[in-house]
Scaffold this motif. Sequence first.
Motif, mmCIF file in Angstrom:
data_model
loop_
_atom_site.group_PDB
_atom_site.id
_atom_site.type_symbol
_atom_site.label_atom_id
_atom_site.label_comp_id
_atom_site.label_asym_id
_atom_site.label_seq_id
_atom_site.Cartn_x
_atom_site.Cartn_y
_atom_site.Cartn_z
ATOM 1 N N LEU A 10 57.495 142.846 120.923
ATOM 2 C CA LEU A 10 56.936 142.313 122.175
ATOM 3 C C LEU A 10 56.624 140.825 122.058
ATOM 4 C CD1 LEU A 10 55.774 143.006 125.065
ATOM 5 C CD2 LEU A 10 53.561 143.122 123.915
ATOM 6 N N VAL A 11 55.900 140.432 121.004
ATOM 7 C CA VAL A 11 55.524 139.020 120.901
ATOM 8 C C VAL A 11 56.741 138.149 120.587
ATOM 9 C CG1 VAL A 11 53.129 139.515 120.302
ATOM 10 C CG2 VAL A 11 54.807 139.244 118.473
ATOM 11 N N LYS A 12 57.720 138.698 119.875
ATOM 12 C CA LYS A 12 58.952 137.938 119.650
ATOM 13 C C LYS A 12 59.696 137.714 120.963
ATOM 14 C CE LYS A 12 59.607 139.605 114.929
ATOM 15 N NZ LYS A 12 60.382 140.513 114.053
ATOM 16 N N ALA A 13 59.709 138.734 121.817
ATOM 17 C CA ALA A 13 60.353 138.593 123.127
ATOM 18 C C ALA A 13 59.651 137.532 123.968
ATOM 19 C CB ALA A 13 60.350 139.934 123.860
ATOM 20 N N VAL A 14 58.324 137.496 123.878
ATOM 21 C CA VAL A 14 57.564 136.462 124.586
ATOM 22 C C VAL A 14 58.011 135.079 124.134
ATOM 23 C CG1 VAL A 14 55.274 135.415 124.803
ATOM 24 C CG2 VAL A 14 55.537 137.884 125.068
ATOM 25 N N GLY A 15 58.012 134.869 122.811
ATOM 26 C CA GLY A 15 58.382 133.558 122.290
ATOM 27 C C GLY A 15 59.808 133.166 122.622
ATOM 28 N N LEU A 16 60.740 134.094 122.465
ATOM 29 C CA LEU A 16 62.148 133.792 122.746
ATOM 30 C C LEU A 16 62.370 133.431 124.205
ATOM 31 C CD1 LEU A 16 63.915 136.544 120.611
ATOM 32 C CD2 LEU A 16 64.063 134.070 120.262
ATOM 33 N N ASN A 17 61.711 134.168 125.099
ATOM 34 C CA ASN A 17 61.892 133.880 126.523
ATOM 35 C C ASN A 17 61.301 132.533 126.912
ATOM 36 O OD1 ASN A 17 63.203 136.090 128.236
ATOM 37 N ND2 ASN A 17 61.905 137.270 126.860
ATOM 38 N N VAL A 18 60.170 132.184 126.315
ATOM 39 C CA VAL A 18 59.581 130.874 126.607
ATOM 40 C C VAL A 18 60.498 129.754 126.131
ATOM 41 C CG1 VAL A 18 57.674 129.319 126.034
ATOM 42 C CG2 VAL A 18 57.199 131.693 126.623
ATOM 43 N N VAL A 19 61.028 129.888 124.904
ATOM 44 C CA VAL A 19 61.932 128.864 124.379
ATOM 45 C C VAL A 19 63.213 128.782 125.211
ATOM 46 C CG1 VAL A 19 63.361 128.225 122.395
ATOM 47 C CG2 VAL A 19 61.007 129.002 122.041
ATOM 48 N N LEU A 20 63.797 129.933 125.533
ATOM 49 C CA LEU A 20 65.023 129.939 126.332
ATOM 50 C C LEU A 20 64.788 129.337 127.712
ATOM 51 C CD1 LEU A 20 66.466 133.471 125.448
ATOM 52 C CD2 LEU A 20 67.557 131.260 124.975
ATOM 53 N N GLY A 21 63.673 129.711 128.343
ATOM 54 C CA GLY A 21 63.385 129.199 129.676
ATOM 55 C C GLY A 21 63.240 127.694 129.696
ATOM 56 N N GLN A 22 62.565 127.148 128.677
ATOM 57 C CA GLN A 22 62.370 125.697 128.636
ATOM 58 C C GLN A 22 63.650 124.953 128.281
ATOM 59 O OE1 GLN A 22 57.922 124.587 127.611
ATOM 60 N NE2 GLN A 22 58.811 125.757 125.926
ATOM 61 N N ALA A 23 64.585 125.670 127.638
ATOM 62 C CA ALA A 23 65.875 125.047 127.308
ATOM 63 C C ALA A 23 66.871 125.152 128.460
ATOM 64 C CB ALA A 23 66.455 125.707 126.058
ATOM 65 N N GLY A 24 66.450 125.819 129.551
ATOM 66 C CA GLY A 24 67.342 125.984 130.697
ATOM 67 C C GLY A 24 68.279 127.155 130.569
ATOM 68 N N GLY A 25 68.014 128.040 129.615
ATOM 69 C CA GLY A 25 68.875 129.194 129.421
ATOM 70 C C GLY A 25 68.410 130.393 130.214
ATOM 71 N N PRO A 26 69.167 131.483 130.177
ATOM 72 C CA PRO A 26 68.763 132.718 130.850
ATOM 73 C C PRO A 26 67.633 133.389 130.071
ATOM 74 C CG PRO A 26 70.775 133.077 129.611
ATOM 75 C CD PRO A 26 70.472 131.616 129.509
#
Length: 217
Positions: free
Chosen positions: A27-43
């Motif tokens: 769960l917390v890994k998914a949180v971190g990955l989504n935040v990084v992806l979102g800020q990079a302009g990714g899906p």
Amino acid sequence: MRNDVEVGPAGSFLLVTGSNMSGKSTLVKAVGLNVVLGQAGGPVCAEALRLPPLRVVTSMHVADSLADGVSFFMAGLQRLKQVVDAAEAAGAAPGPGAGEGASADGAACGGPGFLYLLDEILQGTNSAERRIAARTVLRRLLRSGAIGAVTTHDLSLADAEDLNVRAVPVHLTESVGDGSEGLTFDYRLRTGIATSTNALRLLQLAGLGNGHPDHAR
């Protein structure tokens, strides 16, 4: 399984408890990955995501080092020092979005300039000292104004009054079957502190149970 996750506001933390294999770390890994992806302009893996610009710093998968003379516990402390120093530096100079909340419908979150993710911190020492040390780290992070998520098997970690009022407890759990069914997990996030454990059940499933008078029957 989709979960709605919200981290914040500043000065609070998401406390994730649950039994072994229930999905806390994922769960917390998914949180971190989504935040990084979102800020990079990714899906991102979410139906919707809202967050301000922020830095993500984690303490996960620390390792000891024979070459450097660093034990597992010391390696954890060193990593936590990096996280706390970064959070306090960010708190002294808030960036864009400071003070805002952040949320996601599906799997992500954000915070006021700084997001920390701590997975089972300080495992390499006795439970009494680990709890004191972990609480000390959390208090410094909370004073910095950062937000974050913390996974733990220590169900009393946030029992201290000052932490209890700032913790947002959530948990994941399992269903216990008989015989070959073993354990099943639905990976659904629930509110509150975990109410079940499964270490002894896993001991039995691994073929290591029923041989000691201390073993629960």
